[in-house]
Design an enzyme around this catalytic site. Structure first.
Site, PDB file in Angstrom:
ATOM      1  N   TYR A 109       0.866  -1.189   0.000  1.00 18.07           N
ATOM      2  CA  TYR A 109       0.000   0.000   0.000  1.00 18.07           C
ATOM      3  C   TYR A 109       0.893   1.226   0.000  1.00 18.07           C
ATOM      4  O   TYR A 109       1.892   1.283   0.722  1.00 18.07           O
ATOM      5  CB  TYR A 109      -0.873  -0.003   1.264  1.00 18.07           C
ATOM      6  CG  TYR A 109      -1.709   1.246   1.413  1.00 18.07           C
ATOM      7  CD1 TYR A 109      -2.994   1.316   0.876  1.00 18.07           C
ATOM      8  CD2 TYR A 109      -1.203   2.369   2.080  1.00 18.07           C
ATOM      9  CE1 TYR A 109      -3.744   2.466   1.006  1.00 18.07           C
ATOM     10  CE2 TYR A 109      -1.958   3.527   2.204  1.00 18.07           C
ATOM     11  CZ  TYR A 109      -3.227   3.565   1.663  1.00 18.07           C
ATOM     12  OH  TYR A 109      -3.978   4.713   1.775  1.00 18.07           O
ATOM     13  N   GLU A 197      -3.693   7.494  -4.032  1.00 19.62           N
ATOM     14  CA  GLU A 197      -3.645   6.237  -3.287  1.00 19.62           C
ATOM     15  C   GLU A 197      -3.398   5.085  -4.246  1.00 19.62           C
ATOM     16  O   GLU A 197      -4.152   4.894  -5.204  1.00 19.62           O
ATOM     17  CB  GLU A 197      -4.968   6.003  -2.542  1.00 19.62           C
ATOM     18  CG  GLU A 197      -4.916   4.785  -1.642  1.00 19.62           C
ATOM     19  CD  GLU A 197      -6.241   4.524  -0.939  1.00 19.62           C
ATOM     20  OE1 GLU A 197      -7.259   4.293  -1.639  1.00 19.62           O
ATOM     21  OE2 GLU A 197      -6.268   4.564   0.299  1.00 19.62           O
TER      22      GLU A 197
END
Ligand code: ADP
Ligand code: MG
Length: 398
Positions: A109, A197
């Site tokens: 991530y 993101e």
């Protein structure tokens, strides 16, 4: 403003970020031709909606043959996808991304976000990327690492390297990960993003680093500098009420409840939302009509609040500073003319609390033009209490 994944990947590609080859598709036949053009053994058919959680909801499919591509495209296009980010009403899939499948060794991530508290940009990373990142944040927050980036000096190489080691990127891919972080940061700054993101950023079986999903938000206030971004807007993804309100110069945010409110000033609007909650109500919206409340604007705000049947009651809470209470009252009268057949009623109860400039004139107007369902109230607290009660009664009758 948000954009779709395929648009975000296109943008990141321009910044040299490693993203899989892919093509958008609006129809089944286009999906098949896109897959043929990619000319790879396995493709992924991905629903394009402005919400994450698609994988878990069945919006990401692996296809090995043109027949499979066609059948997944057929299944997804036009379907309403409900994910943990869409709300229960879901979002209709109108576009797909057909992209080459990556051979994933591990999912990470990585994100960049503006941190107002420290006036920095924060880069967050975790080795537990993928579809369960929310659980990681809730249950094992120590697995999420942060680097605070001073926008004056930018992302330093040592920070990116430290992040790469913190999230356990294996040695052969460290430099590739650092490069991706630096390129993402460049894009973030150049395009005035408020968020980028990447979930997941993947390590492939041959130790390449690839951006497999990308979500980008832009700062609306900077869009005037980026006409190339503004054209990417997909209005069908936005709340129709919020869109209409913005076109009328109103700050409207849908909050999902059934007690609508119309207030002037963002601070008072927030206090009003809090007060409605305090009395057990569920605010339908945040609405700041601003300081130049012409009657037409107030009437437009009423139309927006009443459209779609979401609001079961309206609380008008105005402090007349620059606004004039008489204009607000005229607006309410005009709204009744527009939205009702007889011109003297409103479909849901409206509680009005006026205070400040021209308040007597305002109250006078409401007294002289009686509209069924409008109640005036002397204080904000009493008004909030009353509208919550009226809405609860209306709901009981339904
Ligand atoms: P969402 O975050 O909305 O669930 P993603 O794009 O992150 O959607 O996809 C969900 C999962 O599907 C990813 O975590 C990844 O495991 C898999 N996936 C997505 N794109 C690809 C791809 N091009 N190749 C292989 N797997 C993919
Ligand atoms: Mg994702």
């Amino acid at each position: 403003m948000n954009i779709h994944e395929y648009q975000a990947k296109q943008l990141l590609r321009e910044y040299g970020v490693n993203v899989p080859n892919g093509l958008p598709a609006l129809s089944v036949s286009e999906a098949v031709t896109s897959a043929e053009k990619l000319d790879v053994p396995v493709v992924v058919v991905k629903a394009q909606i402005h919400a994450g959680g698609r994988g878990k909801a069945g919006g990401v499919k692996i296809a090995k043959t043109p027949v499979e591509v066609a059948s997944f495209a057929q299944e997804l296009l036009g379907k309403t996808l409900v994910t943990h980010q869409t709300g229960p009403e879901g979002k209709v899939i109108e576009r797909l991304l057909i992209e080459e499948a990556s051979k994933i060794k591990k999912e990470y991530y990585l994100s960049f976000i503006v941190d107002r508290q420290t006036a920095n940009i924060v880069m967050m990373g975790s080795e537990e990327g993928g579809v369960d990142i929310e659980n990681v944040a809730a249950e094992t927050p120590e697995k999420i690492f942060m680097e605070y980036i001073d926008p004056v000096t930018g992302l330093a190489a040592f920070q990116a390297t430290r992040m790469a080691y913190a999230i356990n990127i294996p040695e052969p891919a460290i430099r590739r990960a650092v490069t991706i972080m630096q390129k993402l940061y460049s894009a973030f700054i150049a395009k005035d993003c408020s968020q980028i993101e990447i979930n997941p950023l993947v390590l492939t079986e041959d130790d390449k680093m690839v951006v497999l999903d990308a979500k980008i938000n832009f700062d609306d206030s900077a869009l005037y500098r980026h006409p190339e971004i503004a054209v990417l807007r997909d209005e069908s993804e936005e709340d129709p009420k919020e869109r209409k309100a913005a076109a009328s110069g109103l700050n409207y945010v849908n909050l999902g409840g059934d007690v609508a409110c119309m207030v002037n000033g963002a601070g008072l609007a927030m206090a009003t939302v809090d007060m409605l909650k305090f009395y057990g109500g569920e605010p339908a919206n945040f609405l700041d009509v601003g300081g130049d409340s012409e009657p037409e604007k107030i009437a437009k705000a009423f139309k927006i609040m009443l459209s779609g049947g979401q609001a079961k009651g309206i609380f008008v809470n105005i402090f007349g500073g620059i606004n004039r209470c008489d204009n607000i009252a005229k607006g309410i009268v005009e709204a009744a003319h527009i939205v009702s057949k007889d011109g003297h009623s409103l479909p849901v109860p409206v509680v009005v609390r006026l205070e400040g400039s021209m308040v007597e004139e305002g109250r006078e107007i409401l007294r002289n033009t009686p509209i069924a369902n409008v109640f005036t109230c002397p204080t904000m607290e009493k008004g909030a209490e009353q509208i919550v009660r009226l809405v609860a009664e209306a709901r009981e009758k339904e």
